[in-house]
Design an enzyme around this catalytic site. Sequence first.
Site, PDB file in Angstrom:
ATOM      1  N   LEU A  26      -8.783   6.703  -3.823  1.00  0.00           N
ATOM      2  CA  LEU A  26      -7.891   7.426  -4.731  1.00  0.00           C
ATOM      3  C   LEU A  26      -8.096   8.940  -4.676  1.00  0.00           C
ATOM      4  CD1 LEU A  26      -7.937   5.031  -7.831  1.00  0.00           C
ATOM      5  CD2 LEU A  26      -6.222   5.185  -6.016  1.00  0.00           C
ATOM      6  N   GLY A  27      -8.837   9.393  -3.703  1.00  0.00           N
ATOM      7  CA  GLY A  27      -8.972  10.837  -3.511  1.00  0.00           C
ATOM      8  C   GLY A  27      -9.843  11.506  -4.558  1.00  0.00           C
ATOM      9  N   SER A  28     -10.823  10.762  -5.078  1.00  0.00           N
ATOM     10  CA  SER A  28     -11.650  11.310  -6.148  1.00  0.00           C
ATOM     11  C   SER A  28     -12.350  12.612  -5.729  1.00  0.00           C
ATOM     12  CB  SER A  28     -12.625  10.237  -6.613  1.00  0.00           C
ATOM     13  OG  SER A  28     -13.931  10.655  -6.549  1.00  0.00           O
ATOM     14  N   SER A  29     -12.853  12.663  -4.510  1.00  0.00           N
ATOM     15  CA  SER A  29     -13.596  13.868  -4.101  1.00  0.00           C
ATOM     16  C   SER A  29     -12.665  15.072  -4.009  1.00  0.00           C
ATOM     17  CB  SER A  29     -14.311  13.635  -2.773  1.00  0.00           C
ATOM     18  OG  SER A  29     -13.374  13.336  -1.759  1.00  0.00           O
ATOM     19  N   ALA A  30     -11.475  14.878  -3.481  1.00  0.00           N
ATOM     20  CA  ALA A  30     -10.529  16.004  -3.378  1.00  0.00           C
ATOM     21  C   ALA A  30     -10.110  16.468  -4.777  1.00  0.00           C
ATOM     22  CB  ALA A  30      -9.303  15.594  -2.568  1.00  0.00           C
ATOM     23  N   ASP A  88      -5.636  14.152   1.768  1.00  0.00           N
ATOM     24  CA  ASP A  88      -6.084  14.046   0.368  1.00  0.00           C
ATOM     25  C   ASP A  88      -6.037  15.397  -0.341  1.00  0.00           C
ATOM     26  OD1 ASP A  88      -6.642  11.433   1.032  1.00  0.00           O
ATOM     27  OD2 ASP A  88      -8.616  11.412   0.082  1.00  0.00           O
TER      28      ASP A  88
HETATM   29  O1  PMV Z   1     -10.152   6.770   1.289  1.00  0.00           O
HETATM   30  P1  PMV Z   1      -9.461   8.077   1.033  1.00  0.00           P
HETATM   31  O2  PMV Z   1      -8.773   8.180  -0.254  1.00  0.00           O
HETATM   32  O3  PMV Z   1     -10.385   9.238   1.275  1.00  0.00           O
HETATM   33  O4  PMV Z   1      -8.290   8.198   2.122  1.00  0.00           O
HETATM   34  C1  PMV Z   1      -8.600   8.416   3.456  1.00  0.00           C
HETATM   35  C2  PMV Z   1      -7.387   8.435   4.328  1.00  0.00           C
HETATM   36  C3  PMV Z   1      -7.717   8.272   5.796  1.00  0.00           C
HETATM   37  O5  PMV Z   1      -6.496   8.370   6.500  1.00  0.00           O
HETATM   38  C4  PMV Z   1      -8.354   6.918   6.064  1.00  0.00           C
HETATM   39  C5  PMV Z   1      -8.682   9.343   6.285  1.00  0.00           C
HETATM   40  C6  PMV Z   1      -8.068  10.724   6.394  1.00  0.00           C
HETATM   41  O6  PMV Z   1      -8.839  11.669   6.561  1.00  0.00           O
HETATM   42  O7  PMV Z   1      -6.835  10.870   6.365  1.00  0.00           O
END
Ligand code: PMV
Length: 312
Positions: free
Chosen positions: A104-108, A150
Amino acid sequence: MTHAEAPAKIILLGEHAVVYGRPAIAVPLPTLRARAEVEEVRGAAPGSVRLEAPDIGFYAWLHEAPPRHPLARIVDLTLQALAVVDFPPIRLRVTSAIPPASGLGSSAAVSVAVVRALAAHFRRPLTAEEQSRLAFEVEKIHHGTPSGVDNTVVAFEQPVYFRRGQPPEPFRLGGRLHLVVADTGVRASTAEAVGRVRQAWREDPERFEALFDAIGQAVESARGLLERGLVQDLGPLMDHNQELLEALGVSSPEIERLVLAAREAGALGAKLSGGGLGGNIIALTEPEAQEAVARALQGAGAARVLPVEIAP
Ligand code: PMV
């Protein structure tokens, strides 16, 4: 006290292939957010920053924190970008309602909330591009080769069509999206998922390039549908994308159980979202089916179920 927030995100289509130059579409989840607060404190040297992240039990002074700690890194980078030195000491407190390591992009979101809070505190606004660029540097700590999707969608807070190395294209949805986000409860490392795909791609580049192309084509079709508000037709594309993600090796039995439960309960389409191997799935529904799909996902053992409506 100054504070700022940033939203979670989901990838509607295109994860993993986006690392290899194909497009992806991501949207922010406005109801799930990270928050950063900044306030001046007494009794510390000028330029000191006290970092507090109670959710993860992290408390440290910036100058004593490991420089590659994601929170220390984003604060360092932001202070450099804002060109502030010797300011009255501050405390930066970060909290987040976004489950970590679940796609869900928590770190971003945490990074962008920090950038925004510091920019507001020092009264030097940064553009969405600048916020995104700073957060991208931290994404690199989490896994070596992030695509940048993200940090982009989180900073722009709009649906984006994203292609690595190209300016992001935020766009307007032509209609509302009703989704159910459901957590497998399995924490999964994006770095590991990305690493596995890379290994498999090295072993069989031809097959993997073809899978990435197929994902890219689904994304292209989806963009037109989203812009025209033809949401129903998006479901089969999401199902197809899930099949392709299974072929890439980033699905899991828990993901597939939830995806199946959502479809059986009447979802228009369902797939994993983010890195996979665990984390969250997303199901697209008609407005009137959203509740039934959410209940079915709960019944199928989802650790957490979040119905969301994404308005244009
Ligand atoms: O798992 P998340 O939310 O960090 O998503 C990563 C998405 C990927 O395509 C798997 C990696 C990326 O850098 O785009």
